[in-house]
Design an enzyme around this catalytic site. Structure first.
Site, PDB file in Angstrom:
ATOM      1  N   ASP A  36      42.848  -7.976  -4.361  1.00  0.00           N
ATOM      2  CA  ASP A  36      42.804  -9.423  -4.241  1.00  0.00           C
ATOM      3  C   ASP A  36      44.159  -9.958  -4.694  1.00  0.00           C
ATOM      4  O   ASP A  36      44.915  -9.281  -5.406  1.00  0.00           O
ATOM      5  CB  ASP A  36      41.676  -9.974  -5.113  1.00  0.00           C
ATOM      6  CG  ASP A  36      41.514 -11.475  -4.955  1.00  0.00           C
ATOM      7  OD1 ASP A  36      41.516 -11.961  -3.808  1.00  0.00           O
ATOM      8  OD2 ASP A  36      41.405 -12.171  -5.976  1.00  0.00           O
ATOM      9  N   ASP A  38      45.038 -13.909  -5.518  1.00  0.00           N
ATOM     10  CA  ASP A  38      44.939 -14.955  -6.537  1.00  0.00           C
ATOM     11  C   ASP A  38      44.182 -14.442  -7.746  1.00  0.00           C
ATOM     12  O   ASP A  38      43.029 -14.010  -7.636  1.00  0.00           O
ATOM     13  CB  ASP A  38      44.226 -16.191  -5.968  1.00  0.00           C
ATOM     14  CG  ASP A  38      45.060 -16.915  -4.933  1.00  0.00           C
ATOM     15  OD1 ASP A  38      46.243 -17.162  -5.203  1.00  0.00           O
ATOM     16  OD2 ASP A  38      44.528 -17.227  -3.848  1.00  0.00           O
TER      17      ASP A  38
END
Length: 355
Positions: A36, A38
């Site tokens: 991922d 963010d």
């Protein structure tokens, strides 16, 4: 817990009751990290501490790196450029977005060349064109579908009205993802899920969702990366970790984003990661084994810590790395909870660990 055993639990086997251990570095056990962005690699556009160096070492050791994000605003080219500027050499093919996942989903439902009403940013438009679809801006342009993705903080309110007009006419509605929040440099901001709720409330309709934790995003990631032994790396229980659970693959939760220690201890089975670490340095090391200890109360040991359940609360004894204490506490909390949610008081032990 071995790699195979933990993946089996994620795929619907026994309920996971403790974080897994690994004698070898995770970058050696798994061929590809599905990262991922963010809250894991960066926050508010700035690299998170130790991310750049850790990913460089993992890559040099032969681990594939793929960046998997529910943020549909930016194009893969833009994301790759940003990561490269941060010191993480990345090509557009290394980036998988929920915009790509929802575009594939729509392309399987409507004819090639069909118009799609876009409620979102450039990343969604580019992904739709990649699938042979034509982005449009008005409900009056006879769209075959509505595609909604994160449009950034400057998204005009009128865009939601266009979605509502089309949906009211029976046009099928698709959403890239439903993350209610998104990390920013100034704190936690509303995400695409909050915008989806606006349209849902106004129309009473339900979108088909492509992003994490749902299967379309996992399928898109596997198709684009070809990973055979992937490790999902994320900061969110309800997207990254649940997505790994749904896909039957192992996961590493890092504590650099939205999930805190208290939320992890209260995680239901689908939100329990295989491994837990402070940040991306966890890719480069083995993971200590969490061992059950004898006695009248439920108890587990990790590193220099022993964790127990008793008198309605979680208790902690010993000393050492705070993350080891959290791993031991997870084992106690998840064992007590079984296939539910642990209701034991955890505030004191979390405060003691400084997490």
């Amino acid at each position: 817990m071995s790699q195979g055993e933990s993946a089996g639990a994620a795929a619907g086997g026994a309920v996971r009751v403790r974080p897994g251990g690994s004698e070898r570095a995770l970058s050696e056990v798994y061929d590809t990290a599905l990262l991922d962005l963010d809250g894991v690699v960066y926050a508010g556009g700035r690299a998170i501490a130790h991310a750049v160096e850790s990913l460089a070492v993992a890559r040099e050791g032969g681990m594939g790196l793929a960046y998997v994000t529910n943020n549909a605003l930016r194009t893969p080219d833009a994301v790759a450029e940003h990561l490269t500027e941060l010191g993480i050499p990345t090509g557009a093919d290394d980036v998988i977005t929920s915009a790509q996942a929802v575009a594939r989903l729509i392309s399987e439902q409507v004819p090639s060349g069909a118009r799609v009403l876009v409620i979102g940013g450039e990343g969604l438009r580019v992904a739709l064109r990649e699938r042979g679809l034509v982005p449009v801006d008005s409900a009056d342009e006879d769209p075959a579908a509505v595609a909604q993705g994160y449009g950034g903080p400057d998204m005009a309110w009128g865009r939601f009205a266009e979605a509502c007009y089309a949906i009211a006419r029976g046009v099928p509605w698709f959403a890239s993802n439903t993350d209610l929040t998104i990390p920013s440099a100034r704190g936690i901001a509303p995400g695409n899920g909050a915008a989806v709720e606006v349209v849902r409330i106004a129309t009473g309709a339900e979108p088909r969702v492509a992003g994490k934790p749902l299967p379309p995003m996992h399928r898109e990631t596997v198709l684009r990366t070809g990973a055979e032994a992937p490790l999902v790396v994320g900061d969110r229980l309800d997207t990254d970790i649940e997505g790994a659970f749904n896909g039957g693959v192992d996961s590493l939760l890092v504590l650099t984003g939205v999930t805190d220690a208290g939320q992890l201890l209260a995680a239901e089975p689908r939100h329990r990661p295989t491994y837990v670490d402070v940040d991306l340095r966890g890719l480069l090391v083995g993971q200590p084994e969490v061992v059950e200890v004898g006695g009248g109360d439920v108890g587990f040991r990790c590193g220099g810590w022993k964790a127990f359940a008793g008198d309605g609360e979680l208790r902690l004894e010993g000393d050492g790395a705070a993350i080891d204490g959290l791993r031991a506490l997870c084992a106690v909390a998840w064992t007590v909870a079984g296939d539910g949610v642990c209701g034991l008081e955890s505030g004191k032990v979390v405060a003691r660990l400084g997490l």
